[in-house]
Design an enzyme around this catalytic site. Structure first.
Site, PDB file in Angstrom:
ATOM      1  N   CYS A 218       0.296   3.835   2.721  1.00 47.49           N
ATOM      2  CA  CYS A 218       0.778   3.314   4.018  1.00 47.49           C
ATOM      3  C   CYS A 218       2.266   3.583   4.171  1.00 47.49           C
ATOM      4  CB  CYS A 218       0.537   1.807   4.114  1.00 47.49           C
ATOM      5  SG  CYS A 218      -1.190   1.318   4.059  1.00 47.49           S
TER       6      CYS A 218
ATOM      7  N   CYS B 296       0.852  -1.203   0.000  1.00 45.67           N
ATOM      8  CA  CYS B 296       0.000   0.000   0.000  1.00 45.67           C
ATOM      9  C   CYS B 296       0.884   1.249   0.000  1.00 45.67           C
ATOM     10  CB  CYS B 296      -0.915  -0.067   1.222  1.00 45.67           C
ATOM     11  SG  CYS B 296      -1.585   1.490   1.804  1.00 45.67           S
TER      12      CYS B 296
END
Ligand SMILES: [Zn+2]
Length: 151
Positions: free
Chosen positions: A78, A75
């Site tokens: 993230c 991600c």
């Protein structure tokens, strides 16, 4: 704060050996060490909780609130938020413990908390989730969000 908390001390789970320490309030701002492994209880870093048993131990035994970043290595947002989360740890310790859960490594935790998007921040107090915030935030906004919660 939990009614089980003694007024003179709080339980803090060591981020290194996971022993529960009783930290007297007089020691609070003096960089307390773990009684078991002698390492600093607060090092200004988040703690990886990529194991359901360890996660439960930290969430249920800490008498300070635990802020959890549910994330995954694939991600992009993230990974972008990771340095901000570390900066927030430096600002929020020792009033809060900051932890990260890799939802790819422990999908059972993501499923249990019905994490639908990552990153998601969740604040746990006394073993219960009290607030949740999906989406990547900068360090200032992480700190502001945590400090705006009432519990
Ligand atoms: Zn320790």
């Amino acid at each position: 704060m939990s009614s089980a908390a003694s007024p003179e001390a709080l339980h803090v789970v060591c981020p290194h050996c996971h022993t529960t320490n009783r930290v007297r309030l007089a020691q609070w701002n003096q960089a307390p060490d773990c009684g078991q492994c002698k390492q600093a209880l607060f090092g200004g870093h988040s703690l990886a909780l990529d194991d359901a048993t360890l996660f439960d131990r930290h969430i249920s035994r800490n008498q300070i609130p635990v802020l959890v970043d549910f994330w995954a290595p694939w991600c992009g947002p993230c990974r972008m938020m990771a340095p901000a989360f570390e900066q927030a740890a430096q600002q929020l310790e020792p009033r809060f413990r900051l932890a990260k859960v890799n939802t790819e490594a422990v999908p059972a935790l993501g499923a249990r908390f019905q994490i639908r998007s990552i990153p998601t921040l969740a604040l746990f107090v006394g073993g219960r989730e009290v607030a949740r915030q999906p989406g990547a935030l900068g360090a200032t906004d992480i700190v502001r969000w945590v400090q705006s919660q009432r519990f």
